[in-house]
Design an enzyme around this catalytic site. Structure first.
Site, short mmCIF file in Angstrom:
data_model
loop_
_atom_site.label_atom_id
_atom_site.label_comp_id
_atom_site.label_asym_id
_atom_site.label_seq_id
_atom_site.Cartn_x
_atom_site.Cartn_y
_atom_site.Cartn_z
N GLU A 256 0.82 -1.21 0.00
CA GLU A 256 0.00 0.00 0.00
C GLU A 256 0.86 1.26 0.00
O GLU A 256 0.60 2.21 -0.74
CB GLU A 256 -0.92 -0.02 1.22
N GLY A 377 -2.74 6.29 4.70
CA GLY A 377 -1.87 5.14 4.47
C GLY A 377 -0.67 5.08 5.39
O GLY A 377 0.27 4.31 5.14
#
Length: 391
Positions: A256, A377
């Site tokens: 990610e 994130g």
């Protein structure tokens, strides 16, 4: 090919990419120019990327580049993911980019990584085709980067689990069809051994999108709050093993954050190219702004930093493709790129002058979109702590 890429992609990436990656880059670049840029301003107003565009991306194979051919994918490695994310970032519409990338690399990837063969066979072909769109629900009002702090619970009764709680800041929260949801199956257990991941389909009774959120940027992506009230989920929808969800979430953070770094570098590169062209055209005091040494030197400095970030990105992707676990390097990358894209946007808005402050200007939109790159994130501060732990 080199002349069409803005920066010299062939030279910049020759040690990291192969011909198939360059072909993918050209294909995505063409799609962005033909399908996204002419239409995305309307999607900014609508607050979402249309399903028709996502279905087209699926048909072109963009949603399955790293998934095995048996499910309809291309079987490429993480370097292909970086190419896709970087080119979508260069579109200047980060909301569209994040809509696609959450689906490909932050949500559906949990099904691939932790799912059993039956789950993969059921969902992945439709994920890859774009028939269904996925979202991941980890973040809660009191738990963002602190995954161990989630409060959503899953209580087992026979062959079912009953989910209760809420998730927030969920990209594709409205658009999604299938959600990978983190919940505590043992609220009194050790935080790292009490979280379980579940597949939850949208039409499950008790599961609702409680609110669509208005954001500072990423306006062409939908972001929502989700509510779970005694949502009955079959035990067969557990992803992986009960109590191992925390480790599954941590496992995908490497990918990610690599994707977010690539997206940020694509945005930064596009902003610099746009601003160089603007200052060469814009005249002040009888000459183009480009003639002002302080401006062109600053843009040169920023271009140097972006190239450094790009090399870190490509190197990390190449090593990840070789199977290395690079928590330190990925954390460095996410922190560096998230901060750098904001530094670039600040300068580019400045050099656009008053026009940079206008909503009609692409750089104004891009500066708003970039702000969350240092937050989502994994916030910069959290990333730097990960680096510090390994020093």
């Amino acid at each position: 090919m080199t002349q069409t890429l803005g920066f010299d992609a062939t030279t910049s990436s020759k040690f990291f990419f192969e011909e198939e990656h360059h072909m993918l880059r050209a294909q995505v670049r063409r799609f962005v120019e033909e399908e996204i840029k002419p239409n995305a301003e309307a999607w900014e107003e609508q607050g979402a990327t249309p399903r028709a565009l996502l279905r087209k991306m699926g048909e072109l194979g963009f949603f399955g580049i790293t998934y095995p051919e048996q499910f309809g994918g291309s079987g490429m490695d993480e370097r292909a993911t970086v190419v896709l994310a970087e080119e979508l970032g260069r579109s200047t519409y980060a909301g569209v980019a994040i809509t696609a990338l959450v689906h490909t690399d932050m949500a559906s990837v949990h099904i691939f990584n932790a799912g059993n063969e039956a789950q993969k066979a059921k969902y992945l072909p439709r994920v890859i085709s774009g028939e269904i769109i996925t979202a991941v629900g980890v973040t809660e009002p009191d738990a963002g980067s602190d995954v161990k702090g989630i409060r959503t619970t899953a209580r087992r009764e026979g062959d079912y689990y009953f989910l209760n709680g809420a998730k927030t800041f969920i990209t594709n929260g409205v658009l999604g069809d299938v959600y990978c949801i983190a919940a505590k199956t043992d609220p009194k257990g050790h935080p790292s051994q009490s979280v379980t991941m579940f597949i939850v389909e949208k039409d499950t009774p008790g599961f609702t999108v409680s609110r669509t959120l208005k954001k500072h940027g990423w306006n062409s992506s939908d972001t929502a709050e989700l509510s779970f009230v005694d949502v009955r989920v079959p035990a067969e929808n557990v992803l992986g093993q009960e109590g191992r969800g925390f480790y599954e979430i941590m496992k995908n953070f490497q990918n990610e954050r690599l994707v977010l770094g690539a997206m940020a570098m694509g945005e930064a590169q596009a902003a610099i190219e746009m601003t160089v062209q603007y200052v060469k055209d814009r005249k002040a005091f009888g000459a183009p702004l480009w003639d002002k040494q302080v401006i062109r030197n600053r843009l040169a400095e920023l271009s140097t930093k972006v190239e450094a970030g790009r090399q870190m990105l490509y190197s990390t992707a190449a090593r990840t493709a070789q199977g290395e676990t690079l928590v330190r390097e990925v954390s460095m990358l996410k922190a560096y790129c998230g901060e750098l894209v904001n530094e670039v946007m600040y300068a580019c808005v400045q050099y656009h002058g008053g026009m940079g402050f206008m909503r009609e200007s692409a750089i104004e939109r891009m500066s708003r979109d970039a702000r969350v790159q240092a937050i989502g994130g994994g916030a910069t501060e959290v990333m730097l702590e990960e680096v510090a732990k390994r020093m």
